[in-house]
Design a protein around this motif. Structure first.
Motif, PDB file in Angstrom:
ATOM      1  N   ARG A  17      49.810  65.995   2.771  1.00  0.00           N
ATOM      2  CA  ARG A  17      48.760  65.881   1.758  1.00  0.00           C
ATOM      3  C   ARG A  17      49.323  65.507   0.384  1.00  0.00           C
ATOM      4  O   ARG A  17      48.583  65.417  -0.578  1.00  0.00           O
ATOM      5  N   ALA A  32      38.783  77.049   0.515  1.00  0.00           N
ATOM      6  CA  ALA A  32      39.032  75.627   0.280  1.00  0.00           C
ATOM      7  C   ALA A  32      39.005  75.283  -1.206  1.00  0.00           C
ATOM      8  O   ALA A  32      39.703  74.370  -1.645  1.00  0.00           O
ATOM      9  N   GLU A  33      38.208  76.008  -1.995  1.00  0.00           N
ATOM     10  CA  GLU A  33      38.217  75.779  -3.443  1.00  0.00           C
ATOM     11  C   GLU A  33      39.549  76.183  -4.047  1.00  0.00           C
ATOM     12  O   GLU A  33      40.091  75.480  -4.901  1.00  0.00           O
ATOM     13  N   PRO A  86      43.238  73.668  -1.660  1.00  0.00           N
ATOM     14  CA  PRO A  86      42.695  72.384  -1.184  1.00  0.00           C
ATOM     15  C   PRO A  86      43.142  71.993   0.230  1.00  0.00           C
ATOM     16  O   PRO A  86      42.416  71.289   0.921  1.00  0.00           O
ATOM     17  N   TRP A  87      44.294  72.437   0.667  1.00  0.00           N
ATOM     18  CA  TRP A  87      44.751  72.088   2.008  1.00  0.00           C
ATOM     19  C   TRP A  87      43.772  72.573   3.070  1.00  0.00           C
ATOM     20  O   TRP A  87      43.692  71.991   4.155  1.00  0.00           O
ATOM     21  N   ARG A 135      40.722  72.285   3.253  1.00  0.00           N
ATOM     22  CA  ARG A 135      39.681  71.289   3.553  1.00  0.00           C
ATOM     23  C   ARG A 135      40.052  70.420   4.753  1.00  0.00           C
ATOM     24  O   ARG A 135      39.193  69.814   5.372  1.00  0.00           O
ATOM     25  N   SER A 136      41.345  70.358   5.044  1.00  0.00           N
ATOM     26  CA  SER A 136      41.818  69.550   6.168  1.00  0.00           C
ATOM     27  C   SER A 136      41.693  70.276   7.504  1.00  0.00           C
ATOM     28  O   SER A 136      42.003  69.712   8.548  1.00  0.00           O
ATOM     29  N   HIS A 174      35.230  80.313   4.205  1.00  0.00           N
ATOM     30  CA  HIS A 174      36.019  79.075   4.221  1.00  0.00           C
ATOM     31  C   HIS A 174      35.818  78.250   2.948  1.00  0.00           C
ATOM     32  O   HIS A 174      36.774  77.678   2.432  1.00  0.00           O
ATOM     33  N   GLU A 175      34.603  78.190   2.444  1.00  0.00           N
ATOM     34  CA  GLU A 175      34.326  77.379   1.258  1.00  0.00           C
ATOM     35  C   GLU A 175      35.118  77.886   0.050  1.00  0.00           C
ATOM     36  O   GLU A 175      35.661  77.092  -0.719  1.00  0.00           O
ATOM     37  N   SER A 233      39.386  73.273   9.980  1.00  0.00           N
ATOM     38  CA  SER A 233      38.095  73.941  10.181  1.00  0.00           C
ATOM     39  C   SER A 233      38.207  75.402   9.746  1.00  0.00           C
ATOM     40  O   SER A 233      39.308  75.940   9.583  1.00  0.00           O
TER      41      SER A 233
END
Length: 123
Positions: A94, A32-33, A36-37, A39-40, A28-29, A42
């Motif tokens: 976003r 998310a990098e 960016p969406w 990050r919103s 997931h990390e 789980s």
């Protein structure tokens, strides 16, 4: 028109398999990098979206190619349209304006496939 729909199905399936497979393969990390969406949402939600994308990609081609349960092809297209509506809404929420166009294009392709395969060009 049938050949045109096949081309759209294959292109959309490749896009979905690449997008969903990439999200499934990375933690997931890392997702998310790059996106960016994410990050919103789980990790579980992102993995669920990714799994649905992969299943839709497979559903766009395999049932039609094998002749088994061909109704799954337009259902996969309709499901893809729902996923893309969610993507467009998420990017708009976003304020990621540059990311809306790809979702709209994939949404339009999915709608054309669903229309064609549910309607005049059904199996």
């Amino acid at each position: 028109m049938t050949v045109f729909l096949w081309i759209l199905q294959i292109l959309l399936a490749l896009a979905l398999l690449a997008a969903g497979g990439g999200k499934l393969a990375k933690p997931h990390e890392q997702t998310a990098e790059a996106m960016p969406w994410a990050r919103s949402f789980s990790a579980g939600q992102v993995k669920t979206i990714a799994a649905l994308e992969v299943l839709a990609g497979l559903g766009l081609v395999l049932p039609a190619a094998t002749g088994i349960a061909t109704v799954l092809t337009p259902l996969a297209a309709a499901g893809t349209a729902l996923i893309m509506i969610g993507a467009v809404v998420t990017h708009a929420w976003r304020k990621e304006w540059s990311q809306i166009a790809p979702g709209v294009v994939l949404l339009a392709i999915a709608v054309v496939i669903a229309w064609g395969r549910f309607g005049p060009y059904a199996w």
